[in-house]
Design an enzyme around this catalytic site. Sequence first.
Site, short mmCIF file in Angstrom:
data_model
loop_
_atom_site.label_atom_id
_atom_site.label_comp_id
_atom_site.label_asym_id
_atom_site.label_seq_id
_atom_site.Cartn_x
_atom_site.Cartn_y
_atom_site.Cartn_z
N ARG A 8 -4.49 7.85 -0.48
CA ARG A 8 -3.67 6.73 -0.96
C ARG A 8 -4.54 5.58 -1.43
NH1 ARG A 8 1.13 4.90 2.78
NH2 ARG A 8 1.17 3.50 1.00
N ASN B 197 -5.11 -2.85 -4.03
CA ASN B 197 -4.19 -3.94 -3.70
C ASN B 197 -4.07 -4.99 -4.78
OD1 ASN B 197 -3.71 -2.55 -1.41
ND2 ASN B 197 -4.93 -3.86 -0.07
N ASP C 192 -8.32 -5.14 6.62
CA ASP C 192 -8.52 -3.81 6.03
C ASP C 192 -9.93 -3.29 6.25
OD1 ASP C 192 -6.36 -4.35 3.14
OD2 ASP C 192 -5.95 -3.97 5.26
N ARG D 184 6.08 -4.29 9.63
CA ARG D 184 5.97 -4.69 8.22
C ARG D 184 7.28 -5.27 7.67
NH1 ARG D 184 1.48 -1.78 6.20
NH2 ARG D 184 1.32 -3.34 4.57
C1 EPZ Z 1 -1.19 -6.43 1.99
O1 EPZ Z 1 -0.11 -5.95 2.76
C2 EPZ Z 1 -2.09 -5.24 1.75
N1 EPZ Z 1 -1.36 -4.23 0.99
C3 EPZ Z 1 -2.56 -4.65 3.08
O2 EPZ Z 1 -3.46 -3.58 2.78
C4 EPZ Z 1 -3.32 -5.74 3.84
O3 EPZ Z 1 -3.72 -5.23 5.09
C5 EPZ Z 1 -2.40 -6.96 4.03
O4 EPZ Z 1 -1.94 -7.42 2.73
C6 EPZ Z 1 -3.13 -8.12 4.71
O5 EPZ Z 1 -4.24 -8.49 3.96
C7 EPZ Z 1 -1.21 -4.39 -0.35
O6 EPZ Z 1 -1.66 -5.38 -0.92
C8 EPZ Z 1 -0.47 -3.30 -1.08
P1 EPZ Z 1 1.11 -9.29 4.54
P2 EPZ Z 1 1.18 -6.90 3.01
O7 EPZ Z 1 2.45 -9.55 4.00
O8 EPZ Z 1 1.42 -7.74 1.82
C9 EPZ Z 1 3.73 -10.16 8.38
C10 EPZ Z 1 -4.41 -1.46 3.00
O9 EPZ Z 1 -4.95 -0.84 3.94
N2 EPZ Z 1 4.88 -10.30 7.44
O10 EPZ Z 1 -0.01 -10.21 4.17
O11 EPZ Z 1 2.29 -6.06 3.51
C11 EPZ Z 1 3.21 -8.74 8.44
O12 EPZ Z 1 3.96 -7.96 9.34
C12 EPZ Z 1 -3.14 -2.26 3.23
O13 EPZ Z 1 -4.85 -1.48 1.82
C13 EPZ Z 1 6.09 -10.77 7.92
O14 EPZ Z 1 6.24 -11.06 9.10
O15 EPZ Z 1 0.66 -7.80 4.20
C14 EPZ Z 1 1.78 -8.93 8.89
O16 EPZ Z 1 1.77 -9.09 10.30
C15 EPZ Z 1 -2.69 -2.20 4.70
N3 EPZ Z 1 7.13 -10.90 7.05
C16 EPZ Z 1 1.39 -10.27 8.25
O17 EPZ Z 1 2.62 -10.91 7.87
C17 EPZ Z 1 7.00 -10.61 5.71
O18 EPZ Z 1 7.98 -10.78 4.95
C18 EPZ Z 1 0.55 -10.11 6.99
O19 EPZ Z 1 1.22 -9.19 6.14
C19 EPZ Z 1 5.74 -10.14 5.25
C20 EPZ Z 1 4.70 -9.99 6.13
#
Ligand code: EPZ
Length: 418
Positions: free
Chosen positions: A398, A23, A306, A121
């Site tokens: 992955r 990440n 995670d 997501r």
């Molecule tokens: C990152 O995902 C990580 N992936 C995820 O890891 C990790 O679980 C997540 O951050 C939380 O720490 C990478 O870095 C590639 P978020 P990301 O935006 O950026 C909501 C793994 O297993 N949201 O922080 O997609 C979303 O739905 C993966 O390695 C919105 O509503 O996570 C979630 O409920 C899984 N609108 C919350 O925010 C948006 O535009 C946090 O998501 C973006 C997100």
Amino acid sequence: MQKILVQGGIRLDGEVRISGAKNAVLPILCATLLADSPVCITNVPRLHDVLTTAKLLAGLGAGVEHAGDVMTVDPRSVNSHVAPYELVKTMRASVLVLGPLLAKHGVAEVSLPGGCAIGSRPVDLHIKGLQALGADITVDHGFIKARSNGRLKGARHVFELVSVGATENVLMAAALAEGTSVLENAAMEPEIVDLANCLNAMGANISGAGSSRIVIEGVPHLSGCTHAVIADRIETGTFLVAAAMTGGRVTVTHARPGTLDAVLDKLRETGADIAIEGDRITLDMHGKRPQAVNLTTAPHPAFPTDMQAQFMALDCVAEGVGVINETIFENRFMHVNELLRLGADIRVDGHTAVVRGVAKLSGAPVMATDLRASASLILAGLVADGDTVIDRIYHLDRGYENIEAKLGALGARIRRVD
Ligand code: EPZ
């Protein structure tokens, strides 16, 4: 389709080297698009998502060289600004090319990343943040279409929700914007600090990464650099949980102990002894059965979502009852049904799972549904009676580099089977 066979009952013992963080490397590879010359990234983990990102960058016209754990990206030949559905649907982190393409080329078209097993997501926070910098963004026919008239303009932006990806996209775009940007309610994950460090090495002027307030003084150009990706704190946590579940003694090396305090604290609560020495963490369970722990996932520096599935596997075989609250994703209990097949005692009520530790799990065929769920099934297989066969392990590849070789070196009886 490949599967993994795990034969339970072995106490893990030994040393394992932690790879670069998935990440961190994914946003950093996207950030290379901002530079005027080649960027060399080292400590790159061998993961399927890294190969997908390399394909995405090459598809945009960038030169990509990948040898061992070094990837060099030459963005000077970029001649396309479209991230196609075929790639984005396999890896939603592809959306992280949106900010860099927009900031560097003034235009970007990125397929809307679909949802995945753990949730819908959405990317609304990415879009709102880039619009705050002056981008003109529409979403139609499954594509995010972004353009800017001239350079993006620095601005103050408050994220409605803490989002790792949205913080990264806007941070990368702001690096080349005209003037100052202030990002409030920014995500504080260590991977964002690593991205900011890489951008600063490229000539950016970013301060406050790792706090909820990041200040970026935009610069007209960014150059190449050489950057080593930080250690993967989730891989680190996964191996330490494996040691705790099997009652063993494992030392992880090339780790970043300061990036997973909440996980180490939870592991101490299970009864594990933890010693830290530089980039090495040793967990010794002294053959004991872990105590069940309660946890609630939340943005960094709180307990990481995670690591939730891995700790659920630990609670399944722990002494006592553990209550697990998942607050980040709406559907991150997909591993529950598979753990129940192994004889676990778990009751789910909305975002809460109550796990009653059982003396023994029993091996069975199970199915991986997402990356961290597949890790939790491997961990459960390490302690289950008999054979556990995990199907759909492409999820695992992955995010974990060579996990069966690394666990095998610790004494686990684990191998791929067709
Ligand atoms: C990152 O995902 C990580 N992936 C995820 O890891 C990790 O679980 C997540 O951050 C939380 O720490 C990478 O870095 C590639 P978020 P990301 O935006 O950026 C909501 C793994 O297993 N949201 O922080 O997609 C979303 O739905 C993966 O390695 C919105 O509503 O996570 C979630 O409920 C899984 N609108 C919350 O925010 C948006 O535009 C946090 O998501 C973006 C997100």
